[in-house]
Design a protein around this motif. Structure first.
Motif, mmCIF file in Angstrom:
data_model
loop_
_atom_site.group_PDB
_atom_site.id
_atom_site.type_symbol
_atom_site.label_atom_id
_atom_site.label_comp_id
_atom_site.label_asym_id
_atom_site.label_seq_id
_atom_site.Cartn_x
_atom_site.Cartn_y
_atom_site.Cartn_z
ATOM 1 N N ASP A 1 -97.047 -10.803 -88.684
ATOM 2 C CA ASP A 1 -96.757 -11.326 -87.341
ATOM 3 C C ASP A 1 -97.345 -10.427 -86.258
ATOM 4 N N ARG A 2 -97.232 -9.128 -86.435
ATOM 5 C CA ARG A 2 -97.795 -8.176 -85.459
ATOM 6 C C ARG A 2 -99.310 -8.332 -85.393
ATOM 7 N N PHE A 3 -99.930 -8.486 -86.552
ATOM 8 C CA PHE A 3 -101.380 -8.657 -86.606
ATOM 9 C C PHE A 3 -101.782 -9.970 -85.924
ATOM 10 N N LYS A 4 -101.043 -11.055 -86.203
ATOM 11 C CA LYS A 4 -101.328 -12.343 -85.562
ATOM 12 C C LYS A 4 -101.232 -12.219 -84.046
ATOM 13 N N ASP A 5 -100.220 -11.516 -83.560
ATOM 14 C CA ASP A 5 -100.072 -11.318 -82.116
ATOM 15 C C ASP A 5 -101.281 -10.587 -81.536
ATOM 16 N N THR A 6 -101.758 -9.585 -82.255
ATOM 17 C CA THR A 6 -102.927 -8.825 -81.810
ATOM 18 C C THR A 6 -104.154 -9.723 -81.722
ATOM 19 N N VAL A 7 -104.353 -10.549 -82.737
ATOM 20 C CA VAL A 7 -105.502 -11.458 -82.759
ATOM 21 C C VAL A 7 -105.373 -12.492 -81.649
ATOM 22 N N ARG A 8 -104.179 -13.064 -81.470
ATOM 23 C CA ARG A 8 -103.958 -14.045 -80.402
ATOM 24 C C ARG A 8 -104.299 -13.470 -79.038
ATOM 25 N N THR A 9 -103.846 -12.257 -78.796
ATOM 26 C CA THR A 9 -104.121 -11.600 -77.515
ATOM 27 C C THR A 9 -105.623 -11.414 -77.322
ATOM 28 N N ALA A 10 -106.311 -11.011 -78.389
ATOM 29 C CA ALA A 10 -107.758 -10.803 -78.302
ATOM 30 C C ALA A 10 -108.489 -12.116 -78.013
ATOM 31 N N LEU A 11 -107.933 -13.231 -78.474
ATOM 32 C CA LEU A 11 -108.584 -14.534 -78.294
ATOM 33 C C LEU A 11 -108.198 -15.229 -76.993
ATOM 34 N N ASP A 12 -107.300 -14.634 -76.233
ATOM 35 C CA ASP A 12 -106.823 -15.279 -75.008
ATOM 36 C C ASP A 12 -107.940 -15.684 -74.057
ATOM 37 N N ASP A 13 -108.988 -14.891 -73.969
ATOM 38 C CA ASP A 13 -110.089 -15.223 -73.056
ATOM 39 C C ASP A 13 -111.146 -16.112 -73.715
ATOM 40 N N GLY A 14 -110.914 -16.488 -74.970
ATOM 41 C CA GLY A 14 -111.821 -17.394 -75.668
ATOM 42 C C GLY A 14 -112.979 -16.715 -76.362
ATOM 43 N N VAL A 15 -113.083 -15.398 -76.220
ATOM 44 C CA VAL A 15 -114.195 -14.654 -76.818
ATOM 45 C C VAL A 15 -113.640 -13.469 -77.599
ATOM 46 N N LEU A 16 -114.143 -13.284 -78.789
ATOM 47 C CA LEU A 16 -113.772 -12.123 -79.586
ATOM 48 C C LEU A 16 -114.905 -11.103 -79.449
ATOM 49 N N SER A 17 -114.728 -10.178 -78.513
ATOM 50 C CA SER A 17 -115.765 -9.188 -78.228
ATOM 51 C C SER A 17 -115.819 -8.110 -79.305
ATOM 52 N N GLU A 18 -116.839 -7.299 -79.235
ATOM 53 C CA GLU A 18 -116.969 -6.183 -80.168
ATOM 54 C C GLU A 18 -115.787 -5.223 -79.999
ATOM 55 N N HIS A 19 -115.392 -4.999 -78.761
ATOM 56 C CA HIS A 19 -114.232 -4.146 -78.487
ATOM 57 C C HIS A 19 -112.975 -4.736 -79.135
ATOM 58 N N ASP A 20 -112.783 -6.061 -78.988
ATOM 59 C CA ASP A 20 -111.641 -6.737 -79.608
ATOM 60 C C ASP A 20 -111.678 -6.568 -81.121
ATOM 61 N N ALA A 21 -112.853 -6.748 -81.707
ATOM 62 C CA ALA A 21 -113.000 -6.636 -83.159
ATOM 63 C C ALA A 21 -112.638 -5.234 -83.647
ATOM 64 N N HIS A 22 -113.058 -4.207 -82.913
ATOM 65 C CA HIS A 22 -112.712 -2.833 -83.290
ATOM 66 C C HIS A 22 -111.211 -2.605 -83.172
ATOM 67 N N HIS A 23 -110.610 -3.135 -82.114
ATOM 68 C CA HIS A 23 -109.169 -2.984 -81.922
ATOM 69 C C HIS A 23 -108.406 -3.686 -83.048
#
Length: 61
Positions: free
Chosen positions: A6-28
């Motif tokens: 669930d924590r991981f899903k929340d992290t991914v959801r937050t990263a996708l909020d702007d519609g783009v999974l950036s390199e920074h998001d991927a590292h995080h």
């Protein structure tokens, strides 16, 4: 284990909020995966599931 997922899903959801999974998001996301000690394959499935869910949202959501 479910709390970790669930924590991981929340992290991914937050990263996708702007519609783009950036390199920074991927590292995080990878850093969080390691901290939560999630299997890479399971993490990949969660990411794909969240991307699918995010892309399938209606405009009203």
């Amino acid at each position: 284990m479910q709390l970790k997922r669930d924590r991981f899903k929340d992290t991914v959801r937050t990263a996708l909020d702007d519609g783009v999974l950036s390199e920074h998001d991927a590292h995080h996301i990878e850093r969080v995966r390691g901290l939560l000690d999630l299997d890479e394959e399971e993490a990949h499935l969660i990411i794909r599931s969240q991307q699918h869910h995010h892309n399938g949202k209606s405009i009203d959501e």
